[in-house]
Motif scaffolding. Sequence first.
Motif, short mmCIF file in Angstrom:
data_model
loop_
_atom_site.label_atom_id
_atom_site.label_comp_id
_atom_site.label_asym_id
_atom_site.label_seq_id
_atom_site.Cartn_x
_atom_site.Cartn_y
_atom_site.Cartn_z
N SER A 179 0.83 -1.20 0.00
CA SER A 179 0.00 0.00 0.00
C SER A 179 0.87 1.25 0.00
N LEU A 180 1.94 1.22 0.79
CA LEU A 180 2.84 2.38 0.83
C LEU A 180 3.49 2.62 -0.53
N THR A 181 3.90 1.57 -1.20
CA THR A 181 4.49 1.71 -2.53
C THR A 181 3.50 2.35 -3.50
N GLU A 182 2.24 1.92 -3.41
CA GLU A 182 1.18 2.49 -4.27
C GLU A 182 0.95 3.96 -3.94
N HIS A 183 0.94 4.28 -2.66
CA HIS A 183 0.77 5.68 -2.24
C HIS A 183 1.93 6.53 -2.76
N ARG A 184 3.11 5.98 -2.71
CA ARG A 184 4.31 6.72 -3.14
C ARG A 184 4.19 7.09 -4.62
N ALA A 185 3.76 6.13 -5.45
CA ALA A 185 3.60 6.40 -6.88
C ALA A 185 2.47 7.40 -7.12
N LEU A 186 1.39 7.25 -6.37
CA LEU A 186 0.26 8.17 -6.49
C LEU A 186 0.67 9.60 -6.14
N MET A 187 1.40 9.74 -5.04
CA MET A 187 1.83 11.06 -4.61
C MET A 187 2.75 11.69 -5.66
N GLN A 188 3.61 10.88 -6.24
CA GLN A 188 4.51 11.39 -7.27
C GLN A 188 3.73 11.89 -8.48
N ALA A 198 -2.64 9.88 -11.97
CA ALA A 198 -3.11 9.82 -10.59
C ALA A 198 -4.40 9.02 -10.49
N ALA A 199 -5.32 9.23 -11.43
CA ALA A 199 -6.58 8.48 -11.44
C ALA A 199 -6.32 6.99 -11.63
N GLN A 200 -5.45 6.67 -12.56
CA GLN A 200 -5.13 5.27 -12.85
C GLN A 200 -4.53 4.58 -11.62
N LEU A 201 -3.59 5.27 -10.98
CA LEU A 201 -2.92 4.69 -9.81
C LEU A 201 -3.88 4.53 -8.63
N MET A 202 -4.81 5.48 -8.46
CA MET A 202 -5.78 5.35 -7.38
C MET A 202 -6.71 4.17 -7.64
N ARG A 203 -7.14 3.98 -8.88
CA ARG A 203 -7.97 2.81 -9.20
C ARG A 203 -7.22 1.51 -8.92
N GLU A 204 -5.96 1.46 -9.32
CA GLU A 204 -5.16 0.26 -9.07
C GLU A 204 -4.97 0.02 -7.57
N HIS A 205 -4.83 1.10 -6.82
CA HIS A 205 -4.69 1.01 -5.36
C HIS A 205 -5.91 0.32 -4.76
N PHE A 206 -7.09 0.70 -5.19
CA PHE A 206 -8.31 0.06 -4.67
C PHE A 206 -8.50 -1.34 -5.23
N ASP A 207 -8.11 -1.57 -6.48
CA ASP A 207 -8.19 -2.93 -7.04
C ASP A 207 -7.31 -3.89 -6.22
N ASN A 208 -6.11 -3.44 -5.89
CA ASN A 208 -5.20 -4.27 -5.10
C ASN A 208 -5.72 -4.47 -3.68
N GLY A 209 -6.32 -3.42 -3.12
CA GLY A 209 -6.93 -3.54 -1.80
C GLY A 209 -8.06 -4.54 -1.78
N LEU A 210 -8.89 -4.50 -2.83
CA LEU A 210 -10.00 -5.44 -2.94
C LEU A 210 -9.49 -6.87 -3.05
N ALA A 211 -8.47 -7.07 -3.86
CA ALA A 211 -7.91 -8.43 -4.01
C ALA A 211 -7.41 -8.95 -2.67
N ALA A 212 -6.77 -8.09 -1.88
CA ALA A 212 -6.28 -8.51 -0.57
C ALA A 212 -7.42 -8.76 0.40
N ALA A 213 -8.45 -7.92 0.35
CA ALA A 213 -9.55 -8.01 1.29
C ALA A 213 -10.45 -9.22 1.05
N THR A 214 -10.47 -9.72 -0.18
CA THR A 214 -11.35 -10.84 -0.51
C THR A 214 -10.59 -12.15 -0.64
N THR A 215 -9.33 -12.14 -0.24
CA THR A 215 -8.54 -13.37 -0.21
C THR A 215 -8.39 -13.81 1.23
N ALA A 216 -8.73 -15.02 1.53
CA ALA A 216 -8.66 -15.51 2.91
C ALA A 216 -7.24 -15.38 3.43
N PRO A 217 -7.06 -14.90 4.69
CA PRO A 217 -5.72 -14.75 5.24
C PRO A 217 -5.06 -16.09 5.51
#
Length: 217
Positions: A179-188, A198-217
């Motif tokens: 998440s930090l790596t994604e934020h770093r690219a977004l901020m840049q 910025a829009a593309q990176l924010m969408r990817e940030h949430f796509d990656n978050g969704l993938a993590a949130a819907t994968t069993a730990p």
Amino acid sequence: MNASTLPSLAPRALYQEVAEQLRQRIFGRQLEPGAWIDELKLCAEMGISRTPLREALKVLAVEGLVTMKVRRGAYVTEMSERDVREAYQLLALLESDAAAQVARAASDEELAELNAVHADLERQVEQRDAFFATNERFHMRLLEIEGNRWRQQIVTDLRRVMKLNRHHSLFKQGRLADSLTEHRALMQAMLQRDGAKAAQLMREHFDNGLAAATTAP
């Protein structure tokens, strides 16, 4: 009417104070998703009658944090995988557009302020609770800078309910660093005034978050 005769503002009603206490218990997992709310126990703990508690529960039901059942009481809302997916999809749409707007139109001072919040994230990557709080502060400050109050309200409501997710994306091993790596690219991208990126990176940030949130730990 002069200042001396103006009515004083009423303090926050008791049920609002109770609602805030319950919110914090829910977010702190003292009241777990799916758990029935023991009204008598809570009233005894808080030293209140059932009336302000029930009014507080109505507030939390409107916010989506509790679910009320006729003649059965209330329980802390559980998020299904579909709920999580739909919330992430909406957040991705709303926040990617906001990121593009901020990249193009924010002042240098506003971007510097966002960058300072990002610097806090860089320092807190090993401190999950602090990272959670700063991550939310970054996203909400971005929306404040963009200035669409309707967007801010919808995102606030969605983020509040997302805290009920048992498998929040940031719980997953390694997700904080990603998440930090994604934020770093977004901020840049925002510092470079590249709205499309910025829009593309924010969408990817949430796509990656969704993938993590819907994968069993």
